[in-house]
Design a protein around this motif. Structure first.
Motif, short mmCIF file in Angstrom:
data_model
loop_
_atom_site.label_atom_id
_atom_site.label_comp_id
_atom_site.label_asym_id
_atom_site.label_seq_id
_atom_site.Cartn_x
_atom_site.Cartn_y
_atom_site.Cartn_z
N THR A 29 -15.88 -2.71 -3.44
CA THR A 29 -14.54 -2.72 -2.82
C THR A 29 -14.60 -1.46 -2.21
O THR A 29 -15.71 -0.50 -2.32
N ARG A 37 -5.07 -3.65 2.20
CA ARG A 37 -4.55 -5.10 1.54
C ARG A 37 -3.53 -5.17 0.54
O ARG A 37 -2.70 -6.10 0.19
N ARG A 147 -13.36 -7.62 -8.70
CA ARG A 147 -12.69 -7.01 -7.69
C ARG A 147 -11.35 -7.68 -7.29
O ARG A 147 -10.52 -6.97 -6.67
N LYS A 199 -4.42 -15.22 -3.78
CA LYS A 199 -4.02 -15.75 -2.56
C LYS A 199 -2.92 -16.71 -2.73
O LYS A 199 -1.75 -16.65 -2.30
N HIS A 233 9.63 -5.96 -7.28
CA HIS A 233 8.39 -5.82 -8.04
C HIS A 233 7.25 -5.28 -7.36
O HIS A 233 6.95 -5.90 -6.22
N ASN A 236 2.41 -5.67 -4.41
CA ASN A 236 1.42 -5.73 -3.19
C ASN A 236 2.39 -5.21 -2.07
O ASN A 236 3.30 -6.10 -1.81
N ARG A 238 2.31 -5.83 0.83
CA ARG A 238 2.31 -7.09 1.72
C ARG A 238 3.24 -8.28 1.34
O ARG A 238 4.00 -8.72 2.25
N ASN A 263 0.32 -2.15 -9.68
CA ASN A 263 1.29 -3.11 -10.29
C ASN A 263 1.23 -2.97 -11.68
O ASN A 263 0.22 -3.25 -12.70
O1 UT7 Z 1 2.36 -8.99 -10.44
C1 UT7 Z 1 1.70 -10.29 -10.67
C2 UT7 Z 1 1.62 -11.08 -9.31
N1 UT7 Z 1 0.25 -10.85 -8.74
C3 UT7 Z 1 0.29 -10.69 -7.39
O2 UT7 Z 1 1.28 -10.40 -6.68
C4 UT7 Z 1 -0.98 -10.44 -6.69
C5 UT7 Z 1 -0.83 -11.33 -5.67
N2 UT7 Z 1 -2.27 -11.17 -4.84
C6 UT7 Z 1 -2.57 -10.33 -3.98
O3 UT7 Z 1 -1.87 -8.94 -4.13
C7 UT7 Z 1 -3.88 -10.30 -2.97
O4 UT7 Z 1 -4.11 -11.91 -3.16
C8 UT7 Z 1 -5.03 -9.49 -3.69
C9 UT7 Z 1 -4.67 -8.07 -3.27
C10 UT7 Z 1 -5.23 -9.73 -4.93
C11 UT7 Z 1 -6.23 -9.97 -2.86
O5 UT7 Z 1 -5.89 -9.79 -1.36
P1 UT7 Z 1 -6.27 -11.15 -0.17
O6 UT7 Z 1 -5.71 -10.40 1.12
O7 UT7 Z 1 -5.27 -12.14 -0.81
O8 UT7 Z 1 -7.73 -11.31 -0.39
P2 UT7 Z 1 -8.44 -12.60 -0.53
O9 UT7 Z 1 -8.62 -13.03 -2.07
O10 UT7 Z 1 -7.98 -13.62 0.55
O11 UT7 Z 1 -9.81 -12.35 0.06
C12 UT7 Z 1 -10.06 -12.08 1.37
C13 UT7 Z 1 -11.28 -11.26 1.59
C14 UT7 Z 1 -12.59 -12.33 0.71
O12 UT7 Z 1 -13.75 -12.44 1.52
P3 UT7 Z 1 -14.21 -13.31 2.43
O13 UT7 Z 1 -14.38 -14.67 1.53
O14 UT7 Z 1 -13.23 -13.39 3.27
O15 UT7 Z 1 -15.49 -12.88 3.08
C15 UT7 Z 1 -12.81 -11.51 -0.65
O16 UT7 Z 1 -14.07 -11.76 -1.04
O17 UT7 Z 1 -11.36 -10.21 0.84
C16 UT7 Z 1 -12.50 -10.29 -0.04
N3 UT7 Z 1 -11.98 -9.25 -1.24
C17 UT7 Z 1 -12.25 -8.07 -1.37
N4 UT7 Z 1 -13.04 -7.19 -0.59
C18 UT7 Z 1 -13.11 -5.90 -0.87
C19 UT7 Z 1 -11.38 -9.65 -2.34
N5 UT7 Z 1 -11.09 -8.69 -3.10
C20 UT7 Z 1 -11.52 -7.47 -2.64
C21 UT7 Z 1 -11.77 -6.26 -2.93
N6 UT7 Z 1 -12.57 -5.47 -1.89
N7 UT7 Z 1 -11.27 -5.75 -4.01
#
Ligand code: UT7
Length: 311
Positions: A29, A37, A147, A199, A233, A236, A238, A263
């Protein structure tokens, strides 16, 4: 409608700080990705719920000017108690020298708002003073090789003292909800690490924040324009931006600490509340909307009218 004034508040974070750059040396990452993000830059780790909670609670009680024998009930919102039993609340109670009932409440990241509503019911039921703590130590249950989860979580505690008030009601409206059919989106088995479908949690979180807020505001008889400060809360940035946009509340009205805390589950709302209060962002009569969501999937919102402490 309940009468309970917040007369003391404090928070506590463990000393150890983990930066995005340090995370980038552990998993694939980068600081740029995490910042863009999630909005998170650093988080505190290495905390213990009973220790962080005891410190935060002692400071909140000192601020309220109440002694241990004056607290009638301790509620600890946590999803990561130090032990399966006894309740961490009982350990904290002993640390603080309280002589009252104490229990843990687990509604994950919605826990502090669940706790606030619960505490207010006890005050309506006759108690004078309730100590409410939101605390979680997520670092021991984070999978530091994943990650998709390890970048967002941290440890912390926030505490408030609630005292019965003869003035206008302070809790004007609230909403508590649970959607157990989505429990497999975010969970942690005994002895295991957190599993999260980020997601999907994100998508549901935005809808839950909106629905809980609308229900609480409707029951309080207020509109989005009436809200002075939102304590969302801190999961994130976003999620917060998207939810507030849907609610028609400007982002500037949100209390934000997640950049430096990540978080912290049940601690995140009290950490943001304490920060806003310490920055003098709240004035007499202001309407505060607290809203959270989390594993369960649980969600909770409360509209609170701010009456300053009168000590
Ligand atoms: O309090 C409890 C509740 N929890 C939450 O509210 C968490 C809610 N979810 C989130 O905040 C977000 O989903 C995350 C921050 C966990 C992830 O962000 P995202 O924008 O939803 O990423 P994603 O899972 O859709 O992944 C997008 C891309 C993927 O790559 P490809 O498949 O597009 O090539 C992931 O593999 O980003 C990649 N990715 C990362 N890249 C760099 C996922 N995590 C990481 C990372 N660093 N840490």
């Amino acid at each position: 409608m309940a009468h309970g004034r917040i007369t003391g508040w404090a928070s506590n974070l463990p000393e150890q700080v983990l930066t995005n750059d340090e995370l980038a040396s552990m998993v694939d990452t980068s600081d740029e990705w995490i910042t863009a993000r999630t909005g998170i830059k650093t988080r505190h780790i290495g905390g213990k719920v009973t220790e962080m909670s005891t410190r935060a609670a002692a400071d909140a009680m000192a601020m309220a000017g109440v002694t241990a024998d004056q607290i009638d009930l301790l509620i600890l919102a946590t999803t990561t108690p130090d032990q399966q039993m006894p309740a961490s609340a009982s350990v904290i109670q002993d640390n603080l020298g309280l002589t009252c009932g104490a229990f843990d409440l687990n509604a994950a990241c919605s826990g502090f708002v669940y706790g606030l509503v619960t505490a207010m019911q006890f005050i309506e039921g006759g108690l004078e003073r309730v100590l409410l703590i939101g605390s979680d130590a997520l670092s021991p249950v984070v999978n530091w090789e994943d990650r998709g989860t390890c970048i967002i979580f941290g440890d912390g505690a926030g505490a408030i003292v609630l005292e019965r008030s003869a003035d206008q009601p302070s809790l004007l409206g609230w909403d508590l909800m649970s959607n157990g059919d989505a429990a497999d989106l975010l969970y942690c088995d005994h002895g295991d690490k957190i599993v999260m479908l980020g997601k999907e949690v994100f998508r549901k979180a935005v809808l839950a924040m909106e629905s809980a807020s609308l229900n609480a505001m409707e029951r309080a008889g207020v509109n989005a324009e009436d809200i002075t400060l939102v304590i969302p809360h801190q999961a994130n940035v976003r999620i917060i931006e998207t939810s507030l946009k849907r609610l028609g509340i400007p982002f500037e009205k949100a209390a934000m600490v997640l950049e430096h805390t990540g978080n912290t589950s049940a601690a995140s709302i009290p950490l943001a509340l304490v920060d806003a209060l310490n920055q003098n962002r709240v004035n007499t009569g202001d309407l505060i909307l607290m809203v959270g969501f989390g594993a369960g999937m649980s969600s909770a919102a409360a509209v609170v009218r701010w009456d300053p402490p009168q000590n």
